[in-house]
Every structure is written in structure tokens, then in C-alpha cells.
Design a protein around this motif. Structure first.
Motif, PDB file in Angstrom:
ATOM      1  N   THR A 178       9.129  77.592  59.203  1.00 48.63           N
ATOM      2  CA  THR A 178      10.131  77.181  60.166  1.00 48.63           C
ATOM      3  C   THR A 178       9.487  76.246  61.152  1.00 48.63           C
ATOM      4  O   THR A 178       8.325  75.897  61.024  1.00 48.63           O
ATOM      5  CB  THR A 178      10.693  78.418  60.890  1.00 48.63           C
ATOM      6  OG1 THR A 178       9.617  79.010  61.643  1.00 48.63           O
ATOM      7  CG2 THR A 178      11.239  79.412  59.895  1.00 48.63           C
ATOM      8  N   SER A 179      10.255  75.862  62.161  1.00 54.56           N
ATOM      9  CA  SER A 179       9.705  74.954  63.149  1.00 54.56           C
ATOM     10  C   SER A 179       8.785  75.660  64.128  1.00 54.56           C
ATOM     11  O   SER A 179       8.199  75.043  64.977  1.00 54.56           O
ATOM     12  CB  SER A 179      10.843  74.280  63.926  1.00 54.56           C
ATOM     13  OG  SER A 179      11.619  75.252  64.586  1.00 54.56           O
ATOM     14  N   ASP A 219       6.235  69.531  60.879  1.00 55.21           N
ATOM     15  CA  ASP A 219       7.622  69.627  61.335  1.00 55.21           C
ATOM     16  C   ASP A 219       8.161  68.265  61.747  1.00 55.21           C
ATOM     17  O   ASP A 219       9.311  67.925  61.468  1.00 55.21           O
ATOM     18  CB  ASP A 219       7.716  70.591  62.516  1.00 55.21           C
ATOM     19  CG  ASP A 219       7.615  72.050  62.082  1.00 55.21           C
ATOM     20  OD1 ASP A 219       7.291  72.288  60.908  1.00 55.21           O
ATOM     21  OD2 ASP A 219       7.865  72.933  62.918  1.00 55.21           O
ATOM     22  N   GLN A 250      11.191  65.102  58.490  1.00 54.25           N
ATOM     23  CA  GLN A 250      12.462  64.385  58.551  1.00 54.25           C
ATOM     24  C   GLN A 250      12.403  63.096  57.721  1.00 54.25           C
ATOM     25  O   GLN A 250      13.432  62.550  57.337  1.00 54.25           O
ATOM     26  CB  GLN A 250      12.845  64.070  59.992  1.00 54.25           C
ATOM     27  CG  GLN A 250      11.890  63.175  60.750  1.00 54.25           C
ATOM     28  CD  GLN A 250      12.230  63.093  62.228  1.00 54.25           C
ATOM     29  OE1 GLN A 250      13.365  62.794  62.588  1.00 54.25           O
ATOM     30  NE2 GLN A 250      11.258  63.373  63.082  1.00 54.25           N
ATOM     31  N   TYR A 291       7.748  70.985  69.654  1.00 52.20           N
ATOM     32  CA  TYR A 291       8.931  71.352  68.881  1.00 52.20           C
ATOM     33  C   TYR A 291       9.878  70.155  68.804  1.00 52.20           C
ATOM     34  O   TYR A 291      10.469  69.756  69.805  1.00 52.20           O
ATOM     35  CB  TYR A 291       9.651  72.536  69.523  1.00 52.20           C
ATOM     36  CG  TYR A 291       8.941  73.850  69.352  1.00 52.20           C
ATOM     37  CD1 TYR A 291       9.265  74.709  68.306  1.00 52.20           C
ATOM     38  CD2 TYR A 291       7.922  74.230  70.227  1.00 52.20           C
ATOM     39  CE1 TYR A 291       8.610  75.917  68.143  1.00 52.20           C
ATOM     40  CE2 TYR A 291       7.261  75.430  70.064  1.00 52.20           C
ATOM     41  CZ  TYR A 291       7.608  76.275  69.022  1.00 52.20           C
ATOM     42  OH  TYR A 291       6.942  77.479  68.861  1.00 52.20           O
ATOM     43  N   VAL A 298      12.347  70.155  66.438  1.00 54.14           N
ATOM     44  CA  VAL A 298      13.587  70.697  65.879  1.00 54.14           C
ATOM     45  C   VAL A 298      14.304  71.434  67.004  1.00 54.14           C
ATOM     46  O   VAL A 298      13.690  72.191  67.747  1.00 54.14           O
ATOM     47  CB  VAL A 298      13.305  71.655  64.705  1.00 54.14           C
ATOM     48  CG1 VAL A 298      14.586  72.346  64.247  1.00 54.14           C
ATOM     49  CG2 VAL A 298      12.666  70.901  63.548  1.00 54.14           C
ATOM     50  N   ARG A 352      18.346  68.032  66.333  1.00 53.48           N
ATOM     51  CA  ARG A 352      17.830  68.061  64.961  1.00 53.48           C
ATOM     52  C   ARG A 352      17.981  69.481  64.448  1.00 53.48           C
ATOM     53  O   ARG A 352      17.414  70.432  65.005  1.00 53.48           O
ATOM     54  CB  ARG A 352      16.366  67.607  64.945  1.00 53.48           C
ATOM     55  CG  ARG A 352      15.770  67.449  63.561  1.00 53.48           C
ATOM     56  CD  ARG A 352      14.383  66.860  63.635  1.00 53.48           C
ATOM     57  NE  ARG A 352      13.691  66.969  62.358  1.00 53.48           N
ATOM     58  CZ  ARG A 352      12.399  67.203  62.206  1.00 53.48           C
ATOM     59  NH1 ARG A 352      11.632  67.342  63.284  1.00 53.48           N
ATOM     60  NH2 ARG A 352      11.862  67.302  61.009  1.00 53.48           N
ATOM     61  N   ALA A 353      18.743  69.641  63.374  1.00 52.47           N
ATOM     62  CA  ALA A 353      19.130  70.974  62.911  1.00 52.47           C
ATOM     63  C   ALA A 353      17.990  71.763  62.286  1.00 52.47           C
ATOM     64  O   ALA A 353      17.868  72.971  62.492  1.00 52.47           O
ATOM     65  CB  ALA A 353      20.280  70.848  61.911  1.00 52.47           C
ATOM     66  N   ASN A 354      17.139  71.097  61.522  1.00 56.82           N
ATOM     67  CA  ASN A 354      16.043  71.780  60.843  1.00 56.82           C
ATOM     68  C   ASN A 354      14.986  70.760  60.464  1.00 56.82           C
ATOM     69  O   ASN A 354      15.159  69.554  60.695  1.00 56.82           O
ATOM     70  CB  ASN A 354      16.552  72.541  59.597  1.00 56.82           C
ATOM     71  CG  ASN A 354      17.343  71.636  58.669  1.00 56.82           C
ATOM     72  OD1 ASN A 354      16.797  70.690  58.095  1.00 56.82           O
ATOM     73  ND2 ASN A 354      18.631  71.910  58.525  1.00 56.82           N
ATOM     74  N   VAL A 355      13.879  71.213  59.864  1.00 55.65           N
ATOM     75  CA  VAL A 355      12.763  70.309  59.587  1.00 55.65           C
ATOM     76  C   VAL A 355      13.104  69.221  58.571  1.00 55.65           C
ATOM     77  O   VAL A 355      12.483  68.163  58.556  1.00 55.65           O
ATOM     78  CB  VAL A 355      11.512  71.077  59.109  1.00 55.65           C
ATOM     79  CG1 VAL A 355      10.934  71.910  60.221  1.00 55.65           C
ATOM     80  CG2 VAL A 355      11.815  71.917  57.878  1.00 55.65           C
ATOM     81  N   SER A 356      14.092  69.467  57.717  1.00 56.45           N
ATOM     82  CA  SER A 356      14.473  68.470  56.719  1.00 56.45           C
ATOM     83  C   SER A 356      15.503  67.479  57.241  1.00 56.45           C
ATOM     84  O   SER A 356      15.765  66.464  56.601  1.00 56.45           O
ATOM     85  CB  SER A 356      15.024  69.162  55.470  1.00 56.45           C
ATOM     86  OG  SER A 356      14.044  70.001  54.888  1.00 56.45           O
TER      87      SER A 356
END
Length: 360
Positions: free
Chosen positions: A36-37, A142, A146, A299, A301, A321-325
Motif C-alpha cells: 500500500t502507500s 509509490d 502512477q 505520501y 497517494v 490520487r486514489a491509489n498507487v496505480s
């Protein structure tokens, strides 16, 4: 059938064990998914997923589309080589930097001891010399995910920086792990901050993704009038950050100690957009320098305030930014519409949430 001798059986066992160890050291096994972030504690002895030169032929590159837009710059210059990020020194002994003026996007990040380091993204241009290359940090995966599972170049890393990079699935191009196209130059400023990388050769041999959208929008028109923003001063850690608008070149020039900054080739270090992205930044005790100073985990994300400086104006908004991807979305506070950038690239200043911004 004659039973093999004890010596022959021992030899086969030795070959088998050596083979297993070699496979483990190459990092050829499939990396674990990124976590996770939030920072995680790596397992002891986690190997580094490092890139090695391969004699295999690089994959065919798509033909450039003259009408396509470069997602990293907003210009009609669709890249045909993979995205490569490079970790670059940002201290006095590491200046003037090499090739930084050719990066599409640059991040100013806090590391340890109040110092900063740069993460430069090369998508449309891939210089033959970029430097001076330094080590990666725990929050880099992280930030970089993106862009996809790209190739990340750095000199090495300490403690859990390397395991986190390996688990992310990003391809590491680490000098300390023996990756190619690195060289050292003789410099009076420093005997060890002298590592340069041929990013062009890395990109030509990489089998990682081409540039893709990371959520940025580009427009030659101001989205809103904004406020006066011909200069911006803030801090990243204990390091002052200063950009000033140059109306002749229509870019913000980076200043340090009152002096305009130039790259090693003599060109101004300048950008059409300065994005001050306020983030949660906390000490990361799982990664420390030789003096015991903890690295800082940024951070990228989540959600926070952002100030975009473009065309000599300041526009305040929100980044999310919703998530690391996922990519990073910029919106305007006044109307919640997209906060676009001037085509030509950007510098992102990853500042602490409480950092004060001075502009006029």
C-alpha cells in the motif's frame, strides 16, 4: 544399472544448489505486488530486483503519431521509447546537474537531514548523460507507479528501499547491482557524487512501458485568472525552494541562494509549471543514513492542497490520487474543474502539509 558413485551424487547435488542460488540472486522470480502507500517492514534478507544487460533484441517500437499528444508535456511529440526515471543529487557538491534540463517532469523530494533529492522523468527525450545519480528512497515506488511499472535508475539503496522497489514490480536499473551504461567522471566538487547514466541506451534496451497519462491536463489557456505568481518560495524539509518567472522565455527559473541555476550544458534550469503539492511527510525509521538520520516518507497517494504556478499566475487547488496505480488529478478550488498546466513539462515540489508558500 550401475549405481552412481558417492562422488558423482555429491557433484550433482552441488550443481543443483548452485543453480537455485543463482536463480534467486538474479531477481528473475516474479516480484510480489506492491503493498500500500504506507511504509512496510521488509522481510530480512529480501533480494534486490535489479536490471541486467540482455543480449536479447529489444521489442519493436511503435511508429510515432504526429498528431498524438505527449502525456508528460502536452506537446505534439508522442514518445516512442520507454519511460525512465533517474534519482539525481540536489546538494551543492552535485551541481551543476547533468541532463536535468531535458527531463519532462522533475520531483523535488525530502530525504534525510532536511536535504532534498530529485526524481527526474524522461519520456520524450533521453539524454546520453544524466547525473549525478544517487540512491533511491522508500517512498519512490509509490510515487513512480502512477507511470506504470517503468524502469527506475539509481545508484543503490539502503535498508528497506530496495525490497520495496522490488515488490513494486518496477524494473530497477541499479549501478550497485551491476546494471549497465553507468560511468564515473572526475569532478573537483566531489569524489563520489560523480556517477552519470546514458539514459538513451537504457531506454533503447528497456522492455518497460512507454509514457502514458498520469492524470495531468494541458492547455495554453489559463483555466481561471488566478493570483499574481511571478515567484514562488517555500521549503522542502530544511531546503529552500525558489522559482522565478522569466517573461522572455515564459518559464520559471530555479534559483538557489539568489543565483539562477544552470545545468552542466549551460542551459537554464527552467519549467513552464511549478506545482507545489503538499503531502504528508513523516520520518521512516526503517531506512537511515550513515549518521542515523531517518529517511522521510512522502505520501503521494491521497488528497491535499496544491498551488500551480503557470504564466506568471498562481492558481490554488486540490490534488487527489486514489491509489498507487492511479494518476494525480489537479482541480481548482474555486469551481472544482480541472486545473490544467501549460504545455512543456513541470517541476513538482513535494512539500510538507504545513509548508508556507510565499508568492507575488
Amino acid at each position: 544399472m550401475t549405481r552412481p558413485s558417492r562422488a558423482i551424487r555429491a557433484a550433482f547435488a552441488t550443481v543443483f544448489v548452485v543453480g537455485l542460488l543463482a536463480a534467486a540472486c538474479t531477481g528473475s522470480s516474479k516480484p510480489k505486488p506492491s503493498g500500500t502507500s504506507s511504509p512496510s517492514t521488509p522481510q530480512s534478507g529480501s533480494p534486490t530486483h535489479s536490471a541486467t544487460n540482455s543480449d536479447s533484441k529489444p521489442p519493436p517500437r511503435p511508429k510515432p503519431n504526429p498528431n498524438a499528444i505527449d502525456p508528460f508535456t502536452g506537446l505534439k511529440d508522442r514518445p516512442s521509447l520507454p519511460t525512465v526515471s533517474v534519482k539525481i543529487d540536489d546538494t551543492a557538491p552535485g551541481r551543476p546537474q547533468v541532463g536535468i534540463d531535458q527531463a519532462d517532469i522533475v520531483y523535488i523530494e525530502e530525504v534525510e537531514g532536511g536535504l532534498t533529492r530529485l526524481a527526474a522523468i524522461f519520456g520524450s527525450r533521453h539524454p546520453a548523460r544524466v547525473g549525478y545519480v544517487r540512491s533511491t528512497r522508500p517512498s519512490d515506488p509509490d510515487l513512480l507507479l502512477q507511470y506504470g511499472k517503468i524502469t527506475a535508475a539509481y545508484s543503490g539503496g539502503a535498508h528497506d528501499s530496495l525490497p520495496r522497489m522490488r515488490r513494486s514490480g518496477i524494473t530497477s536499473w541499479s549501478n550497485d547491482a551491476g546494471a549497465g551504461y553507468y560511468s564515473r567522471v572526475s569532478r573537483a566538487a566531489s569524489s563520489y557524487i560523480n556517477l552519470v547514466l546514458n539514459v538513451k541506451q537504457v531506454a533503447e534496451h528497456a522492455k518497460t512501458p512507454l509514457p502514458r497519462s498520469i492524470g495531468l491536463h494541458w492547455s495554453t489557456k489559463l483555466p481561471v485568472p488566478g493570483h499574481p505568481g511571478k515567484s514562488v518560495q517555500t521549503y522542502v524539509g530544511g531546503t529552500p525552494v525558489d522559482f522565478r518567472w522569466d517573461a522572455q522565455i515564459k518559464k520559471y527559473v530555479r534559483y538557489i541562494d539568489g543565483q539562477a541555476q544552470h545545468a552542466n550544458d549551460g542551459k537554464l534550469i527552467a519549467t513552464p509549471n511549478v506545482v507545489v503539492q503538499k503531502c504528508r511527510i513523516v520520518p521512516h525509521p526503517q531506512d537511515t543514513d550513515v549518521l542515523g538520520n531517518p529517511s522521510m516518507f512522502t505520501y503521494t497517494v491521497g488528497k491535499g492542497s496544491v498551488s500551480v504556478f503557470r504564466n506568471g499566475r498562481r492558481i490554488d487547488g486540490t490534488w487527489s490520487r486514489a491509489n498507487v496505480s492511479a494518476g494525480t488529478r489537479l482541480t481548482i478550488n474555486a469551481n472544482h474543474k480541472t486545473l490544467s498546466l501549460t504545455p512543456g513539462g513541470a517541476w513538482f515540489v513535494l512539500a510538507q502539509k504545513t509548508a508556507h508558500i510565499t508568492s507575488h
